[in-house]
Design a protein around this motif. Sequence first.
Motif, PDB file in Angstrom:
ATOM      1  N   MET A   1       0.806  -1.083  -0.176  1.00 30.98           N
ATOM      2  CA  MET A   1      -0.140  -0.025   0.127  1.00 30.98           C
ATOM      3  C   MET A   1       0.753   1.138  -0.058  1.00 30.98           C
ATOM      4  SD  MET A   1      -3.028   0.979   2.468  1.00 30.98           S
ATOM      5  CE  MET A   1      -3.450   2.493   3.207  1.00 30.98           C
ATOM      6  N   SER A   2       0.285   2.219  -0.622  1.00 28.92           N
ATOM      7  CA  SER A   2       1.112   3.663  -0.898  1.00 28.92           C
ATOM      8  C   SER A   2       1.100   4.222   0.339  1.00 28.92           C
ATOM      9  CB  SER A   2       0.738   4.167  -1.839  1.00 28.92           C
ATOM     10  OG  SER A   2       0.783   5.779  -1.734  1.00 28.92           O
ATOM     11  N   SER A   3       2.332   5.021   0.762  1.00 29.62           N
ATOM     12  CA  SER A   3       2.123   5.946   1.861  1.00 29.62           C
ATOM     13  C   SER A   3       1.095   6.934   1.711  1.00 29.62           C
ATOM     14  CB  SER A   3       3.651   6.572   2.168  1.00 29.62           C
ATOM     15  OG  SER A   3       3.647   7.491   0.957  1.00 29.62           O
ATOM     16  N   VAL A   4       0.771   7.244   0.415  1.00 28.62           N
ATOM     17  CA  VAL A   4      -0.489   8.303   0.325  1.00 28.62           C
ATOM     18  C   VAL A   4      -1.872   7.484   0.825  1.00 28.62           C
ATOM     19  CG1 VAL A   4      -1.511   9.888  -1.086  1.00 28.62           C
ATOM     20  CG2 VAL A   4       0.786   9.481  -1.121  1.00 28.62           C
ATOM     21  N   SER A   5      -2.378   7.627   2.023  1.00 30.45           N
ATOM     22  CA  SER A   5      -3.518   6.674   2.113  1.00 30.45           C
ATOM     23  C   SER A   5      -4.814   7.417   1.964  1.00 30.45           C
ATOM     24  CB  SER A   5      -3.332   6.439   3.849  1.00 30.45           C
ATOM     25  OG  SER A   5      -3.320   7.773   4.534  1.00 30.45           O
ATOM     26  N   THR A   6      -4.973   8.517   1.674  1.00 37.78           N
ATOM     27  CA  THR A   6      -6.232   9.330   1.436  1.00 37.78           C
ATOM     28  C   THR A   6      -6.175  10.302   0.545  1.00 37.78           C
ATOM     29  OG1 THR A   6      -6.070  10.848   2.949  1.00 37.78           O
ATOM     30  CG2 THR A   6      -7.386   9.084   3.861  1.00 37.78           C
TER      31      THR A   6
ATOM     32  N   LYS B   1      -9.543   4.844  -9.874  1.00 35.56           N
ATOM     33  CA  LYS B   1     -10.030   3.361  -9.894  1.00 35.56           C
ATOM     34  C   LYS B   1      -8.652   2.739  -9.711  1.00 35.56           C
ATOM     35  CE  LYS B   1     -10.589   0.185 -13.431  1.00 35.56           C
ATOM     36  NZ  LYS B   1     -10.544  -0.424 -14.990  1.00 35.56           N
ATOM     37  N   THR B   2      -7.772   3.293 -10.158  1.00 34.16           N
ATOM     38  CA  THR B   2      -6.221   2.788 -10.121  1.00 34.16           C
ATOM     39  C   THR B   2      -5.702   2.758  -8.536  1.00 34.16           C
ATOM     40  OG1 THR B   2      -5.647   3.304 -12.378  1.00 34.16           O
ATOM     41  CG2 THR B   2      -3.797   2.581 -11.041  1.00 34.16           C
ATOM     42  N   LEU B   3      -6.018   3.830  -7.973  1.00 32.40           N
ATOM     43  CA  LEU B   3      -5.714   4.021  -6.539  1.00 32.40           C
ATOM     44  C   LEU B   3      -6.523   3.048  -5.700  1.00 32.40           C
ATOM     45  CD1 LEU B   3      -5.239   7.906  -6.478  1.00 32.40           C
ATOM     46  CD2 LEU B   3      -3.389   6.339  -6.343  1.00 32.40           C
ATOM     47  N   LEU B   4      -7.785   2.939  -6.076  1.00 33.54           N
ATOM     48  CA  LEU B   4      -8.729   2.198  -5.284  1.00 33.54           C
ATOM     49  C   LEU B   4      -8.080   0.566  -5.377  1.00 33.54           C
ATOM     50  CD1 LEU B   4     -11.288   2.063  -3.435  1.00 33.54           C
ATOM     51  CD2 LEU B   4     -12.464   1.427  -5.671  1.00 33.54           C
ATOM     52  N   ALA B   5      -7.727   0.378  -6.436  1.00 37.65           N
ATOM     53  CA  ALA B   5      -7.269  -1.230  -6.455  1.00 37.65           C
ATOM     54  C   ALA B   5      -6.121  -1.284  -5.603  1.00 37.65           C
ATOM     55  CB  ALA B   5      -7.061  -1.608  -8.100  1.00 37.65           C
TER      56      ALA B   5
ATOM     57  N   ASP C   1      -5.744  -0.139  -2.746  1.00 39.04           N
ATOM     58  CA  ASP C   1      -6.426   0.067  -1.189  1.00 39.04           C
ATOM     59  C   ASP C   1      -6.185   1.503  -0.718  1.00 39.04           C
ATOM     60  OD1 ASP C   1      -7.304  -2.302  -1.033  1.00 39.04           O
ATOM     61  OD2 ASP C   1      -5.540  -3.337  -0.230  1.00 39.04           O
ATOM     62  N   VAL C   2      -6.068   2.377  -1.692  1.00 34.30           N
ATOM     63  CA  VAL C   2      -5.956   3.830  -1.244  1.00 34.30           C
ATOM     64  C   VAL C   2      -7.291   4.249  -1.005  1.00 34.30           C
ATOM     65  CG1 VAL C   2      -5.262   6.106  -1.853  1.00 34.30           C
ATOM     66  CG2 VAL C   2      -3.991   4.210  -2.373  1.00 34.30           C
ATOM     67  N   ALA C   3      -7.760   4.956   0.053  1.00 36.01           N
ATOM     68  CA  ALA C   3      -9.017   5.510   0.155  1.00 36.01           C
ATOM     69  C   ALA C   3      -9.196   6.889  -0.791  1.00 36.01           C
ATOM     70  CB  ALA C   3      -9.369   5.961   1.752  1.00 36.01           C
ATOM     71  N   VAL C   4     -10.090   6.670  -1.747  1.00 33.51           N
ATOM     72  CA  VAL C   4     -10.063   7.926  -2.564  1.00 33.51           C
ATOM     73  C   VAL C   4     -11.631   8.579  -2.507  1.00 33.51           C
ATOM     74  CG1 VAL C   4      -9.494   8.560  -4.823  1.00 33.51           C
ATOM     75  CG2 VAL C   4      -8.925   6.242  -4.158  1.00 33.51           C
ATOM     76  N   THR C   5     -11.785   9.651  -2.665  1.00 31.42           N
ATOM     77  CA  THR C   5     -12.910  10.380  -3.140  1.00 31.42           C
ATOM     78  C   THR C   5     -13.102  11.328  -4.058  1.00 31.42           C
ATOM     79  OG1 THR C   5     -13.172  10.513  -0.417  1.00 31.42           O
ATOM     80  CG2 THR C   5     -14.671  11.782  -1.853  1.00 31.42           C
ATOM     81  N   VAL C   6     -13.708  11.248  -4.842  1.00 30.77           N
ATOM     82  CA  VAL C   6     -14.044  12.129  -6.138  1.00 30.77           C
ATOM     83  C   VAL C   6     -14.922  13.044  -5.896  1.00 30.77           C
ATOM     84  CG1 VAL C   6     -14.419  12.036  -8.864  1.00 30.77           C
ATOM     85  CG2 VAL C   6     -13.170  10.042  -7.329  1.00 30.77           C
ATOM     86  N   PHE C   7     -14.792  14.377  -6.138  1.00 34.27           N
ATOM     87  CA  PHE C   7     -15.775  15.508  -6.205  1.00 34.27           C
ATOM     88  C   PHE C   7     -15.955  15.839  -7.850  1.00 34.27           C
ATOM     89  CE2 PHE C   7     -13.447  15.297  -2.460  1.00 34.27           C
ATOM     90  CZ  PHE C   7     -14.445  15.507  -1.291  1.00 34.27           C
TER      91      PHE C   7
ATOM     92  N   LEU D   1      -4.003   7.203 -15.250  1.00 30.27           N
ATOM     93  CA  LEU D   1      -3.240   6.045 -15.019  1.00 30.27           C
ATOM     94  C   LEU D   1      -1.980   6.580 -14.219  1.00 30.27           C
ATOM     95  CD1 LEU D   1      -3.077   3.060 -14.763  1.00 30.27           C
ATOM     96  CD2 LEU D   1      -2.441   3.108 -17.240  1.00 30.27           C
ATOM     97  N   ALA D   2      -1.371   7.046 -15.245  1.00 30.14           N
ATOM     98  CA  ALA D   2       0.165   7.678 -15.039  1.00 30.14           C
ATOM     99  C   ALA D   2       0.296   8.521 -13.504  1.00 30.14           C
ATOM    100  CB  ALA D   2       0.677   8.416 -16.124  1.00 30.14           C
ATOM    101  N   LEU D   3      -0.621   8.976 -13.386  1.00 27.95           N
ATOM    102  CA  LEU D   3      -0.436  10.121 -12.154  1.00 27.95           C
ATOM    103  C   LEU D   3      -0.617   9.033 -10.693  1.00 27.95           C
ATOM    104  CD1 LEU D   3       0.091  12.192 -10.424  1.00 27.95           C
ATOM    105  CD2 LEU D   3      -2.169  13.154 -10.725  1.00 27.95           C
ATOM    106  N   ALA D   4      -1.873   8.156 -10.963  1.00 24.07           N
ATOM    107  CA  ALA D   4      -2.113   7.171  -9.787  1.00 24.07           C
ATOM    108  C   ALA D   4      -0.601   6.374  -9.525  1.00 24.07           C
ATOM    109  CB  ALA D   4      -3.174   6.188 -10.127  1.00 24.07           C
ATOM    110  N   GLU D   5      -0.201   5.905 -10.658  1.00 28.18           N
ATOM    111  CA  GLU D   5       0.881   4.877 -10.548  1.00 28.18           C
ATOM    112  C   GLU D   5       2.108   5.786 -10.043  1.00 28.18           C
ATOM    113  OE1 GLU D   5       1.194   3.461 -14.386  1.00 28.18           O
ATOM    114  OE2 GLU D   5       0.176   1.427 -14.112  1.00 28.18           O
ATOM    115  N   ALA D   6       2.334   6.846 -10.266  1.00 31.45           N
ATOM    116  CA  ALA D   6       3.392   7.849  -9.698  1.00 31.45           C
ATOM    117  C   ALA D   6       3.209   7.908  -8.125  1.00 31.45           C
ATOM    118  CB  ALA D   6       3.610   9.186 -10.325  1.00 31.45           C
TER     119      ALA D   6
END
Length: 330
Positions: free
Chosen positions: A1-6, A21-25, A27-33, A320-325
């Motif tokens: 899991m990434s150190s970025v948790s939320t 979607k990539t972050l959630l996969a 296990d990062v807690a993501v909220t989209v506004f 995708l690229a930003l989530a992977e970074a």
Amino acid sequence: MSSVSTVAIIGAGVAGLNCAKTLLAADVAVTVFEKSRGLGGRLATRRLESGTTFDHGAQYFTARDELFRAQVDQWCANEMASLWQGRIVSWNHGMCSELPEKQDRYVGVPTMNSIAKSLAAGLEVRTNVTVKSLRRSDGSWYIEDANGTCHGPYAALISTAPPPQTQFLVGSFSPAISAKITKVTMAPCWAVMVQLHKPLVVPFDAAFVNNSALSWVARNSGKPGRSIAESWVLHASASWSRSHFEESADDIALALIEEFWEATRATPQAPALMLAHRWRYALPEEPLSERYVLDWDCQLGVCGDWCGGPRVEGAYLSGLALAEALLAAT
Ligand SMILES: Cc1cc2nc3c(=O)[nH]c(=O)nc-3n(C[C@H](O)[C@H](O)[C@H](O)COP(=O)(O)OP(=O)(O)OC[C@H]3O[C@@H](n4cnc5c(N)ncnc54)[C@H](O)[C@@H]3O)c2cc1C
């Protein structure tokens, strides 16, 4: 899991949803506004009370990158997208010519934003929430929405809104990101949705129009899975849209339908319905060369079709690229 948790993500277009979607996969807690009622951003669907739907933003998508191609294949297998086999031509003063490059074009089915709904599965998306301002306090991000509600804290913040809107929200937090954003300009586009009583007799299903106020016309009802009532979407060129930007939607609809009859040489008929929509930020004129911009000092990232490559495919790959970074940072 990434150190970025939320993570909070502004925008539920293709870039924001794929990033989420990539972050959630992982296990990062993501909220989209998302400020709109629906998902998809410029991959948009207008639904009328009669049930007719129009793709008034993105008209189709192509898949050149292997990863995006695999995603498109999956959408097609799940019947969320389909190859659009209509005859698409170049149209010049009433003359038709074939497009120089043959390529597969896909559409979401039954509407363009089916793709967005598929990307959003399992995500927490807060629609009808306009992000008005951001605050950074004790190393965390807080969002204030247009109703004055505060959301947060979040460890990282991502904006996928078009450049001027992203600049307004994040510009003051990161000079590095701000300097990049200001390099990108977005072209506007007036779109007109037309429903007709009778099928139109023209030798194409869609055309890139030259030497006209119009740049694109498409038989919306001819796309896979759409309603059968004859309907068309007309897009004005960027230069025409710019010079008529402040005119009323009714005047634009009248002007562009006239242009449509003139350009296509079709027999004019009184439309059953006409609606114009103004896209203030339709397409990036020259996207940044990088797929995303990330400022680690303040855990702030930006992505979208204006980073790395335009269009739906570019937005998908940028998210995708930003989530992977973010995930690569441990
Ligand atoms: C008229 C037109 C025709 C096009 N034709 C094609 C085509 O044929 N093929 C193709 O591949 N692409 C086409 N495109 C481009 C394609 O639609 C985009 O490249 C892609 O959809 C961009 O996705 P995105 O996620 O980067 O941005 P967007 O879809 O713009 O998503 C950003 C989201 O952020 C939201 N937002 C903005 N500010 C806030 C805020 N303050 N608070 C909350 N939410 C906010 C917006 O509502 C939006 O939903 C077209 C676009 C237009 C407009």
